[in-house]
Design a protein around this motif. Structure first.
Motif, PDB file in Angstrom:
ATOM      1  N   SER A  82      17.213   2.458 -34.362  1.00 13.92           N
ATOM      2  CA  SER A  82      16.023   1.993 -35.419  1.00 13.92           C
ATOM      3  C   SER A  82      15.350   2.821 -35.927  1.00 13.92           C
ATOM      4  O   SER A  82      14.384   2.794 -36.338  1.00 13.92           O
ATOM      5  N   SER A 138      12.417  -2.948 -34.811  1.00 14.57           N
ATOM      6  CA  SER A 138      13.235  -2.943 -33.403  1.00 14.57           C
ATOM      7  C   SER A 138      14.281  -4.406 -33.412  1.00 14.57           C
ATOM      8  O   SER A 138      13.595  -5.417 -33.513  1.00 14.57           O
ATOM      9  N   LYS A 139      15.461  -4.279 -33.308  1.00 14.91           N
ATOM     10  CA  LYS A 139      16.360  -5.518 -33.326  1.00 14.91           C
ATOM     11  C   LYS A 139      16.340  -6.171 -32.192  1.00 14.91           C
ATOM     12  O   LYS A 139      15.962  -7.584 -32.666  1.00 14.91           O
ATOM     13  N   SER A 140      15.798  -5.684 -30.979  1.00 18.32           N
ATOM     14  CA  SER A 140      15.565  -6.481 -29.740  1.00 18.32           C
ATOM     15  C   SER A 140      14.214  -7.281 -30.008  1.00 18.32           C
ATOM     16  O   SER A 140      13.858  -8.387 -29.383  1.00 18.32           O
ATOM     17  N   THR A 143      11.684  -3.443 -27.331  1.00 18.42           N
ATOM     18  CA  THR A 143      11.782  -2.109 -26.848  1.00 18.42           C
ATOM     19  C   THR A 143      10.288  -1.368 -26.841  1.00 18.42           C
ATOM     20  O   THR A 143       9.579  -1.477 -27.601  1.00 18.42           O
ATOM     21  N   GLN A 280      23.854   9.967 -31.628  1.00 19.34           N
ATOM     22  CA  GLN A 280      23.691   8.724 -30.955  1.00 19.34           C
ATOM     23  C   GLN A 280      24.813   7.973 -31.083  1.00 19.34           C
ATOM     24  O   GLN A 280      25.269   7.333 -30.113  1.00 19.34           O
ATOM     25  N   GLU A 284      26.668   7.063 -27.434  1.00 18.45           N
ATOM     26  CA  GLU A 284      26.267   5.559 -27.041  1.00 18.45           C
ATOM     27  C   GLU A 284      27.621   4.989 -27.199  1.00 18.45           C
ATOM     28  O   GLU A 284      27.850   4.130 -26.354  1.00 18.45           O
TER      29      GLU A 284
END
Ligand code: PA5
Length: 444
Positions: A82, A138-140, A143, A280, A284
């Motif tokens: 993000s 923030s997708k979630s 965070t 990343q 990841e």
């Protein structure tokens, strides 16, 4: 147009490797295109350059215009997927010194990508009394790092503009329906943009996550998406004319022959945060199940004077992928000096691009000779279109690479470990027992 040259890496492999990998690449491509592989509920990015939400895209452009007209600065709050893509594209296309330049577009400050008090205070101070807006991403929506930073900047906005005025300057990019940020945005009336359910954080730069800050910087989104679409078409071809097949195949083969670290190198310092984004993406996506190339990056020629020794003669577990751009628009020639005290008149009249190019070629030959396979990505001019091409290329090749490795390229279960410990040490409700255990471990 992006092209790949693997000839300086293939010479490290004793046998032709393409044919052996063809069936596995075809299956990996099938999984990316049609699902069926691990994590296939997160392959929405594959078709995104063509199939994105046009209504949302128009709202992104409108919001960018509004921010450009009413703000001297945009504070972009986000971390990981993000954060890195937007910063990478803006720095690469507009310069790492973007905020220092005289320009008609707002300064862009990135925060919420760590927990440093000084970093937070810096942005607060740099904003001063300037008019500003906030894009919290923030997708979630849960965070910790961006959520904590958002508290500070929301408070600053509300103090300056009042609650309603602040709400008109906050843009939230988050999940369609879930998470604390979405609930807060709905309750407060912030304009929201969506991270599609089937696009994970590190594959989300071509959604509102990256597009809104990139548009605020004045970068042409149509060109960026056009470039991505061009690579989407090329990556859909299931054979070795596809540059993503070539890249995924050779790095996989080299990995299995002991090249455990991939250095992404570029001779343009402005590329630095694109390399952070790439790290990343690959780290990841591949680094799990005790597998995966370790992605690292170097800025040349600067790092030839720091890491160059190791690359040339240290442990031979490196492969290098070098991103090359065509000469820029701001050509500069070395001045002539009648005294020639520095002995550099042999360069007088030569452009910096010419000199940089000789450094690239010299480094390539030296590193290959020293045992470091080199993959070259030729990008052409550094512009929005080539950036779109590069983003899609790396994403697609990453999906292929993860599947070749046998891992799920779209999850990140390992990231939870530090979060659990941090919550326990901070005394978050529900983590009391783990908190006691960790504190006693720290005391001994
Ligand atoms: O790729 C990922 O999923 C992560 O890097 C996330 O982008 C990062 O952890 C930030 O998550 P979020 O956008 O939910 O705040």
């Amino acid at each position: 147009m992006l092209s790949i040259d693997v000839s300086h890496a293939a010479s490290f492999l004793p046998l032709p490797y393409e044919e052996a990998l063809r069936p596995r690449l075809a299956r990996a491509a099938q999984w990316l295109q049609n699902g069926g592989g691990k994590g296939d509920d997160f392959i929405g990015w594959v078709k995104l350059p063509r199939d994105h939400d046009r209504e949302e895209y128009a709202r992104i452009l409108a919001a960018a215009k509004k921010i450009q007209s009413d703000s001297k600065a945009l504070v972009v709050i986000g971390i990981g997927g993000s954060y890195l893509g937007a910063r990478g594209v803006i720095e690469c296309l507009c310069s790492p010194n973007y905020n220092l330049r005289k320009k008609s577009t707002p300064n862009i400050y990135f925060i919420g990508n760590g927990l440093s008090s000084d970093a937070l205070a810096d942005v607060m101070e740099l904003l001063g009394d300037d008019d500003f807006s906030v894009n919290v991403i923030s997708k979630s929506g849960t965070t910790t790092e961006p959520a904590v930073a958002f508290r500070f900047f929301r408070e600053k906005l509300e103090r300056k503009y009042g609650k309603a005025g602040a709400a008109a300057r906050i843009y939230a990019t988050t999940d369609r329906s879930r998470g604390a940020l979405k609930a807060l945005a709905d309750a407060e009336g912030y304009e929201t943009f969506t991270v599609p359910d089937d696009v994970g954080g590190r594959y989300s730069v071509l959604t509102a996550v990256g597009l809104l800050p990139i548009a605020v910087a004045g970068i042409d989104l149509d060109e960026l998406m056009h470039g991505a679409q061009e690579l989407m078409d090329r990556c859909a071809v299931n054979d070795f004319t596809n540059p993503a097949w070539q890249y995924a195949a050779i790095r996989s083969e080299l990995y299995h022959r002991g090249k455990k670290i991939e250095l992404l190198a570029c001779f343009e310092p402005a590329f630095r945060f694109m390399a952070e984004w790439w790290k990343q993406l690959y780290g990841e996506s591949e680094g799990k199940d005790n597998l995966g190339l370790f992605p690292a990056s170097v800025d040349f020629t600067a790092d030839l004077h720091s890491m160059g020794q190791y690359i040339q003669q240290g442990e031979r577990h490196l492969l290098e992928t070098v991103v090359r751009f065509a000469p820029g628009k701001r050509s500069q020639s070395v001045p002539h000096d009648a005294l020639n005290g520095d002995g550099l008149n042999f360069l007088a009249g030569r452009t910096m691009d010419y000199i940089n190019r000789q450094a690239m070629d010299g480094t390539l030959l030296a590193h290959v000779e020293g045992g470091v396979p080199n993959i070259i990505l030729n990008l052409g001019e550094n512009n929005a279109r080539t950036m779109g091409q590069l983003i899609y290329f790396f994403e697609y090749a990453c999906g292929l690479s993860g599947y070749l490795l046998g891992v799920n390229p779209f999850d990140q279960p390992g990231v939870e470990a530090y979060k659990k410990n941090m919550f326990a040490l901070l005394g978050k409700p529900g983590y009391e027992e783990l908190g006691r255990e960790l504190r006693s471990r720290l005391e001994h």
